[in-house]
Scaffold this motif. Structure first.
Motif, PDB file in Angstrom:
ATOM      1  N   ARG A 169       0.689  -1.301  -0.075  1.00 15.64           N
ATOM      2  CA  ARG A 169      -0.045   0.082  -0.057  1.00 15.64           C
ATOM      3  C   ARG A 169       0.961   1.201   0.042  1.00 15.64           C
ATOM      4  N   THR A 170       2.149   1.231   0.565  1.00 20.81           N
ATOM      5  CA  THR A 170       2.814   2.304   0.577  1.00 20.81           C
ATOM      6  C   THR A 170       3.278   2.528  -0.562  1.00 20.81           C
ATOM      7  N   VAL A 171       3.818   1.630  -1.441  1.00 23.80           N
ATOM      8  CA  VAL A 171       4.351   1.695  -2.774  1.00 23.80           C
ATOM      9  C   VAL A 171       2.983   2.058  -3.840  1.00 23.80           C
ATOM     10  N   ALA A 172       1.799   1.735  -3.615  1.00 23.05           N
ATOM     11  CA  ALA A 172       0.839   1.956  -4.412  1.00 23.05           C
ATOM     12  C   ALA A 172       0.620   3.609  -4.200  1.00 23.05           C
ATOM     13  N   VAL A 227       0.381  -5.195 -18.344  1.00 23.84           N
ATOM     14  CA  VAL A 227       0.860  -4.119 -17.690  1.00 23.84           C
ATOM     15  C   VAL A 227       1.666  -3.068 -18.480  1.00 23.84           C
ATOM     16  N   SER A 228       1.453  -1.820 -18.555  1.00 19.06           N
ATOM     17  CA  SER A 228       2.173  -0.908 -19.521  1.00 19.06           C
ATOM     18  C   SER A 228       3.515  -0.568 -18.821  1.00 19.06           C
ATOM     19  N   ASP A 229       4.442  -0.329 -19.710  1.00 19.52           N
ATOM     20  CA  ASP A 229       5.768   0.269 -19.417  1.00 19.52           C
ATOM     21  C   ASP A 229       5.851   1.269 -18.475  1.00 19.52           C
ATOM     22  N   VAL A 230       4.930   2.241 -18.725  1.00 21.33           N
ATOM     23  CA  VAL A 230       4.835   3.287 -17.899  1.00 21.33           C
ATOM     24  C   VAL A 230       4.611   2.927 -16.413  1.00 21.33           C
ATOM     25  N   LEU A 231       3.348   2.034 -16.221  1.00 18.15           N
ATOM     26  CA  LEU A 231       2.964   1.735 -14.915  1.00 18.15           C
ATOM     27  C   LEU A 231       4.206   0.782 -14.249  1.00 18.15           C
ATOM     28  N   ARG A 232       4.735   0.248 -14.849  1.00 13.40           N
ATOM     29  CA  ARG A 232       5.921  -1.063 -14.603  1.00 13.40           C
ATOM     30  C   ARG A 232       6.911   0.279 -14.090  1.00 13.40           C
ATOM     31  N   ALA A 233       7.520   1.232 -14.844  1.00 13.98           N
ATOM     32  CA  ALA A 233       8.587   2.234 -14.568  1.00 13.98           C
ATOM     33  C   ALA A 233       8.223   2.929 -13.201  1.00 13.98           C
ATOM     34  N   LYS A 234       6.897   3.444 -13.045  1.00 13.82           N
ATOM     35  CA  LYS A 234       6.331   4.044 -12.089  1.00 13.82           C
ATOM     36  C   LYS A 234       6.487   3.423 -10.731  1.00 13.82           C
ATOM     37  N   VAL A 235       5.944   2.154 -10.829  1.00 10.05           N
ATOM     38  CA  VAL A 235       5.961   1.307  -9.564  1.00 10.05           C
ATOM     39  C   VAL A 235       7.334   0.771  -9.218  1.00 10.05           C
ATOM     40  N   SER A 290      -3.705  -3.078  -6.639  1.00 10.31           N
ATOM     41  CA  SER A 290      -3.677  -4.022  -7.390  1.00 10.31           C
ATOM     42  C   SER A 290      -2.851  -3.735  -8.528  1.00 10.31           C
ATOM     43  N   ALA A 291      -2.787  -2.640  -8.893  1.00  6.12           N
ATOM     44  CA  ALA A 291      -1.722  -2.254 -10.081  1.00  6.12           C
ATOM     45  C   ALA A 291      -0.451  -2.541  -9.656  1.00  6.12           C
ATOM     46  N   VAL A 292       0.005  -2.409  -8.405  1.00  4.71           N
ATOM     47  CA  VAL A 292       1.359  -2.759  -7.954  1.00  4.71           C
ATOM     48  C   VAL A 292       1.116  -4.198  -7.907  1.00  4.71           C
ATOM     49  N   SER A 293       0.361  -4.952  -7.468  1.00  2.73           N
ATOM     50  CA  SER A 293       0.442  -6.525  -7.339  1.00  2.73           C
ATOM     51  C   SER A 293       0.459  -6.888  -8.723  1.00  2.73           C
ATOM     52  N   LYS A 294      -0.282  -6.330  -9.684  1.00  5.70           N
ATOM     53  CA  LYS A 294       0.131  -6.857 -11.103  1.00  5.70           C
ATOM     54  C   LYS A 294       1.503  -6.575 -11.762  1.00  5.70           C
ATOM     55  N   VAL A 295       2.153  -5.395 -11.213  1.00  7.89           N
ATOM     56  CA  VAL A 295       3.439  -5.379 -11.634  1.00  7.89           C
ATOM     57  C   VAL A 295       4.555  -6.255 -11.028  1.00  7.89           C
ATOM     58  N   SER A 344       6.940  -8.013   2.562  1.00  8.31           N
ATOM     59  CA  SER A 344       6.129  -7.150   2.943  1.00  8.31           C
ATOM     60  C   SER A 344       4.440  -7.880   2.594  1.00  8.31           C
ATOM     61  N   ALA A 345       4.534  -8.616   1.239  1.00  3.54           N
ATOM     62  CA  ALA A 345       3.437  -8.939   0.848  1.00  3.54           C
ATOM     63  C   ALA A 345       2.695 -10.287   1.870  1.00  3.54           C
ATOM     64  N   ARG A 346       3.453 -10.776   2.383  1.00  2.00           N
ATOM     65  CA  ARG A 346       2.965 -12.033   3.016  1.00  2.00           C
ATOM     66  C   ARG A 346       1.706 -11.833   3.886  1.00  2.00           C
ATOM     67  N   GLY A 347       1.469 -10.671   4.643  1.00  2.00           N
ATOM     68  CA  GLY A 347       0.119 -10.541   5.174  1.00  2.00           C
ATOM     69  C   GLY A 347      -1.180 -10.443   4.365  1.00  2.00           C
ATOM     70  N   MET A 348      -1.000  -9.951   3.162  1.00  2.00           N
ATOM     71  CA  MET A 348      -1.937  -9.503   2.031  1.00  2.00           C
ATOM     72  C   MET A 348      -2.961 -10.657   2.109  1.00  2.00           C
ATOM     73  N   ARG A 349      -4.262 -10.232   2.067  1.00  2.00           N
ATOM     74  CA  ARG A 349      -5.387 -11.194   1.954  1.00  2.00           C
ATOM     75  C   ARG A 349      -5.114 -12.513   2.470  1.00  2.00           C
ATOM     76  N   GLY A 350      -4.413 -12.993   3.407  1.00  2.00           N
ATOM     77  CA  GLY A 350      -4.306 -14.104   4.081  1.00  2.00           C
ATOM     78  C   GLY A 350      -3.285 -15.096   2.984  1.00  2.00           C
ATOM     79  N   ARG A 351      -2.723 -14.518   2.260  1.00  2.00           N
ATOM     80  CA  ARG A 351      -1.678 -15.371   1.463  1.00  2.00           C
ATOM     81  C   ARG A 351      -0.469 -15.439   2.207  1.00  2.00           C
TER      82      ARG A 351
END
Lengths: 356, 356
Positions: free
Chosen positions: A24-27, A47-55, A35-40, A69-76
Motif C-alpha cells: 500500500r505504501t508503494v501504491a 501491464v504498460s511500461d509506464v506503469l511498470r516504470a512508475k511502480v 492491485s496495479a502494484v500487485s500486477k507489476v 511485506s506481501a505476506r500478510g495480504m489477503r491471508g496469502r
C-alpha cells in the motif's frame, strides 16, 4: 490537500502502523492502486511500461521488499510448494531454474519437498505444505494415484508437471510431448540405418499409464511399427539409473546385441555409455545411445550424448505462471504440451555412417 | 476400572476430540508416556528394544501417522527448513539423502529452499521459513555474512553444513575436514612423482575465509609447501563449474602446462576431463585429475574420477540429529569435523606410473 501531499500522508500512516513498507505504501507513493502494484509484482499480462516504470521507481525509492511485506495480504503466504520426486535428476534442476525465473520479481517464493519417489512421503509432504499455508502446489512427476492428485487439487491450487492428464478438471498440467520426443529419437536412429533399437525405461507400477515413461514407451513402439521394425521392439526396465548399467551390460553381452539404446532419461544413458566402455564397445561405431532431457552433462566430451530436449526451463516457467493465475482465481483448467527437439551429438551415428 | 479399559477410554476420548489418532492415543494404547512415544519417534538415544516394539505395535495397529498428527504438539510444526545454495551439485543430493535418513521414522519433515548462491535469496528464504513456522534450519554452504548467520541462529535453532565456524556460540556446525582432504589429494599426486599441480577453486568473495573452498585452498598450499613444491603453487578460480572447462582448456594450452589438476568439486573435474579430451590429452597419462565429493558420476567409466569422499550422507545425518537435539532444548554448541578419504580411480597415475 493536493494529491501529492495526500499520497505522502498515506505513505506515512502505512509506515507508522506496520513499522515497515507495504504494498500500500508503494501504491500510494506511485499514485496507483494496490492491485496495479500487485500486477507489476507478478508480471501480469497487459501491464504498460509506464506503469511498470512508475511502480519500480517507488519500490526502489522506498526499499520495498515484496517477499517480506506481501505476506500478510489477503491471508496469502506467497509461498509455493514444489514437490520433486527425485532431487538427483539434473532435469529437475532445470525445471527449478524455470520456476525460479518465473517467480523472480514476484512476491512468490518456492519451497521444495523431495519425495524420493515414495508415495507415502508425497502424501505427508502435501499435508505439511498445506499446513504451512502454501498458496499453491506444483507436483513434478508425482507417483501418487490419480485420485490422490485430484483430492489434493480440490484442497489447493495445483499444477502438475510430467504427468499426462489432459482431461483433468481441477488442476493444470504442463508436459513435454513425450510420445513425439520418443518418435524423433527412433526416426533419427532409423535414418542412420539402424534396426535393432532397444528401449530402456523406468520400472514403475504398470498402472501408471499417465507417466512420462509410459508415453515415451508408446512413442517408441509406435515409431518401430511405423518403420516396419516391430520384430525388433524390445523394452527393458531398470528401477533407477545406476541399475541401468547392469541392464545395459547384460543387453550388450548378448550375441544378438542391440545396435542402439534409447534411454528414458540422460542419467540412464550415461550408465549405458559406461557399460559399453567397460565392454570395449565404442560409441557410436559399435553402439548408438540416445538419452532424454538434454541435461548439462550431455555436453561433456566424455558423454557427448544425443538427447531429446524437452525444455525443462520452459516447463518450469509455464507451471509457475499457471499456478499464479490459479491462485489469482482462474478455475478453468489449462493443459499445455511443449514441443521437444532432438539434439544430435556424437553418441549416435549419422545417416552417412560417420560420427560427429 | 482396569488399566486396560482405562487406556481404551483415553484412546476413545482422544479420537473423539480431534477426529484423528494422536501421539497421546498411541501412548495410551501402548501403556507408556507421551514422551516415551516421542523418543521412539525421533530415534532418541537409550530407547529399549522392548519400548520400541511396544510403541511400534500400537502405531501400526492404530494406523498412526506421526507427520500429520504430531503437528499440533507444543506449538511445533515438525517441519525443518533446509537452505541449499545450489540444487545442481550432486554432493548436495547426498547431504539431503542423509537428512532424510535421519528424519525417517521421526515426526520431522524437511522442506527445502534453494538460493542459487544468491545472498538476497538466502535472506528472504530464511524469513519465509521462519514465517512458515519451521522448527529449525539447516544451512548448506551458505553465502551470507557471518553476522547474518548469527542473527538467524538467534531467532531459530540452526545447524550449518559446509562453513567453518568452530567458535560459533549460537549454532552447530558439521564439516568435512577440508584442509586434510586437500592435503590427501596433493600427497597422492606427489607420491606418483608429479610436481606441477594446479588447483582450480571457486570464485567467491575473498572475505569468505570460512568457506569450504578457502579451507581446501589452504590445504593445497600447505601440502605444496610441505613437499617443497611452493614454486609450482598455482591457484585459479572459476565462477561455476561449466566455466571451469574454459579455464582448464586455457591452462592445458600453456607450453608449461600442469601435470595435474586438483579441482574443488567433482563437477569441475568432469569439465577438466572434457577439456583434456577435446585437446587430445589423455587422462591420466598426460594429465591427472582429482575431484572432491566422490559424487555418483565419479564411478562412470567415462569419468573414472579419483576424488575425496567427505561422506555427504553422514554430514546430512549428523546435521539432522544435531538440529533435533537443539529443538529439544540443547543450547551448548557442537562443532563436528568429519574425516575425509581419498578414493583412487583411473583419473590419476599411481606411484608405479601405471594407471588403474
Amino acid at each position: 490537500m493536493s494529491e501529492i501531499s495526500q499520497s505522502k500522508s498515506i505513505q506515512k500512516a502505512e509506515r507508522d502502523m506496520s513499522g515497515r513498507i507495504t504494498i500500500r505504501t508503494v501504491a500510494a507513493d506511485a499514485g496507483v492502486s494496490v492491485s496495479a502494484v500487485s500486477k507489476v509484482l507478478r508480471n501480469a499480462y497487459g501491464v504498460s511500461d509506464v506503469l511498470r516504470a512508475k511502480v519500480n521507481a517507488s519500490i526502489e525509492k522506498l526499499g520495498y521488499r515484496p517477499n517480506a511485506s506481501a505476506r500478510g495480504m489477503r491471508g496469502r503466504s506467497y509461498t509455493l510448494g514444489v514437490l520433486l520426486s527425485d532431487i538427483r535428476n539434473p532435469f529437475f534442476s532445470e525445471i527449478m531454474a524455470g520456476i525460479n525465473e518465473a517467480l523472480a520479481n514476484t512476491p512468490y517464493q518456492p519451497l521444495l519437498g523431495v519425495s524420493n519417489s515414495a508415495v507415502g512421503v508425497e502424501r505427508s509432504l502435501i499435508d505439511a505444505m498445506i499446513d504451512r499455508q502454501m498458496d499453491g502446489l506444483i507436483f513434478v512427476a508425482p507417483r501418487m494415484l490419480d485420485e490422490e492428485i485430484d483430492a489434493a487439487a480440490r484442497r489447493i491450487p495445483t499444477v502438475v508437471i510430467g504427468h499426462h492428464r489432459p482431461q483433468a478438471m481441477h488442476f493444470d498440467t504442463v508436459n513435454g510431448d513425450d510420445e513425439a520426443g520418443a518418435e524423433h529419437a527412433i526416426d533419427h536412429l532409423v535414418a542412420a540405418g539402424l534396426e535393432k533399437i532397444t528401449h530402456i525405461s523406468l520400472d514403475i507400477s504398470a498402472s501408471e499409464d499417465n507417466s512420462v515413461t509410459a508415453h515415451r514407451e508408446l512413442g517408441y513402439r509406435r515409431a518401430m511399427e511405423r518403420h516396419g521394425l516391430s520384430r525388433h521392439t524390445d523394452v527393458h526396465y531398470a528401477e533407477h539409473s545406476p541399475l541401468a548399467r547392469n541392464l545395459a551390460r547384460n543387453l550388450l553381452k548378448r550375441s544378438d546385441r542391440p545396435e542402439a539404446l534409447f534411454c528414458w532419461t540422460d542419467s540412464c544413458a550415461f550408465e549405458a555409455i559406461s557399460a559399453a566402455m567397460e565392454l570395449g564397445i565404442s560409441v557410436p561405431q559399435g553402439l548408438s545411445v540416445i538419452g532424454y532431457d538434454n541435461s548439462p552433462p550431455c555436453d561433456l566430451a566424455q558423454n557427448n550424448l544425443t538427447s531429446i530436449d524437452q525444455s525443462g526451463r520452459q516447463l518450469g516457467m509455464e507451471s509457475a505462471r499457471m499456478l499464479m493465475e490459479r491462485i489469482e482465481g482462474r478455475q478453468k483448467p489449462e493443459h499445455l504440451l511443449v514441443e521437444t527437439r532432438l539434439i544430435v551429438r556424437g553418441s549416435t551415428i549419422t545417416a552417412s555412417g560417420h560420427d560427429l
